[in-house]
Write a protein that holds these residues in place. Structure first.
Motif, mmCIF file in Angstrom:
data_model
loop_
_atom_site.group_PDB
_atom_site.id
_atom_site.type_symbol
_atom_site.label_atom_id
_atom_site.label_comp_id
_atom_site.label_asym_id
_atom_site.label_seq_id
_atom_site.Cartn_x
_atom_site.Cartn_y
_atom_site.Cartn_z
ATOM 1 N N GLU A 108 46.380 -31.200 23.281
ATOM 2 C CA GLU A 108 46.115 -31.942 24.510
ATOM 3 C C GLU A 108 45.068 -33.032 24.279
ATOM 4 O OE1 GLU A 108 44.764 -31.131 29.132
ATOM 5 O OE2 GLU A 108 44.563 -29.550 27.639
ATOM 6 N N LEU A 109 44.041 -32.711 23.522
ATOM 7 C CA LEU A 109 43.008 -33.702 23.224
ATOM 8 C C LEU A 109 43.593 -34.872 22.440
ATOM 9 C CD1 LEU A 109 39.985 -34.455 23.285
ATOM 10 C CD2 LEU A 109 39.790 -33.268 21.089
ATOM 11 N N HIS A 110 44.432 -34.562 21.470
ATOM 12 C CA HIS A 110 45.052 -35.618 20.678
ATOM 13 C C HIS A 110 45.994 -36.462 21.539
ATOM 14 C CE1 HIS A 110 46.692 -37.715 17.239
ATOM 15 N NE2 HIS A 110 47.915 -37.396 17.658
ATOM 16 N N TYR A 111 46.732 -35.817 22.421
ATOM 17 C CA TYR A 111 47.714 -36.514 23.240
ATOM 18 C C TYR A 111 47.047 -37.389 24.292
ATOM 19 C CZ TYR A 111 51.771 -37.280 26.210
ATOM 20 O OH TYR A 111 52.766 -37.852 26.948
ATOM 21 N N THR A 112 45.954 -36.910 24.877
ATOM 22 C CA THR A 112 45.301 -37.662 25.960
ATOM 23 C C THR A 112 44.202 -38.596 25.478
ATOM 24 O OG1 THR A 112 43.748 -35.846 26.342
ATOM 25 C CG2 THR A 112 45.779 -35.865 27.653
ATOM 26 N N SER A 113 43.811 -38.501 24.229
ATOM 27 C CA SER A 113 42.751 -39.386 23.743
ATOM 28 C C SER A 113 43.295 -40.798 23.558
ATOM 29 C CB SER A 113 42.180 -38.862 22.426
ATOM 30 O OG SER A 113 43.153 -38.959 21.416
ATOM 31 N N ARG A 114 42.411 -41.731 23.516
ATOM 32 C CA ARG A 114 42.785 -43.139 23.357
ATOM 33 C C ARG A 114 43.034 -43.382 21.880
ATOM 34 N NH1 ARG A 114 44.840 -47.516 25.182
ATOM 35 N NH2 ARG A 114 43.736 -49.454 24.834
ATOM 36 N N ARG A 117 45.350 -47.543 17.666
ATOM 37 C CA ARG A 117 46.390 -48.012 16.751
ATOM 38 C C ARG A 117 47.774 -47.821 17.356
ATOM 39 N NH1 ARG A 117 47.333 -44.604 11.805
ATOM 40 N NH2 ARG A 117 49.364 -44.277 12.665
ATOM 41 N N LEU A 118 48.003 -46.652 17.956
ATOM 42 C CA LEU A 118 49.283 -46.380 18.591
ATOM 43 C C LEU A 118 49.494 -47.299 19.796
ATOM 44 C CD1 LEU A 118 51.833 -44.632 18.766
ATOM 45 C CD2 LEU A 118 50.523 -43.016 20.146
ATOM 46 N N ALA A 119 48.446 -47.515 20.595
ATOM 47 C CA ALA A 119 48.546 -48.400 21.751
ATOM 48 C C ALA A 119 48.863 -49.830 21.300
ATOM 49 C CB ALA A 119 47.257 -48.360 22.545
ATOM 50 N N ASP A 120 48.244 -50.279 20.217
ATOM 51 C CA ASP A 120 48.521 -51.619 19.704
ATOM 52 C C ASP A 120 49.954 -51.753 19.237
ATOM 53 O OD1 ASP A 120 45.946 -52.397 20.260
ATOM 54 O OD2 ASP A 120 45.215 -52.057 18.211
#
Length: 126
Positions: A108-114, A117-120
């Motif tokens: 959950e922490l990995h999924y909800t963290s900002r 690189r993935l967002a870019d």
């Protein structure tokens, strides 16, 4: 009505005579051969009428074990552990759930963290 897993049942499938020794072996997790040897030794040590009375009384009072009582060998070991030491079984189950809960929290922490690189990468695909 579902069969209770912590109750003593006669095990006529694995039993020799009435299934009492096999039921005791299933209940405790011991090998049926050792239970039978123990009953014979106790009987020969001078408790003849009492072991026979106890054996027949157990055979008369106990119910037969349902055919599909356990789903697998792992279920068999788990329920034998619950009957022999409930506190240890509870502690083991709690530790398993604690481990699963920790792993889910990490996901959950990995999924909800900002994740910049993935967002870019997602933004570049738009």
């Amino acid at each position: 009505m579902a069969a209770r897993r912590t109750k003593f049942y006669l095990d006529k499938q694995n039993g020799k005579w009435l299934g009492v020794c096999a039921g005791i072996a299933d209940y405790t997790g011991l090998d049926a051969l050792w239970v039978r040897i123990g009953v014979i030794v106790i009987t020969l040590m001078g408790a003849f009428p009492w072991t026979l009375i106890a054996y027949l009384l157990a055979a008369w009072m106990a119910q037969n074990k349902p055919h599909d009582f356990y789903g697998s060998e792992e279920d068999t070991r788990f329920w034998q552990g619950v009957r022999s030491n409930p506190a240890r079984s509870t502690r083991d189950v709690r530790s398993r759930f604690r481990d699963i809960d920790r792993r889910l929290a990490d996901i959950e922490l990995h999924y909800t963290s900002r994740n910049t690189r993935l967002a870019d990468e997602i933004d570049s695909l738009r």
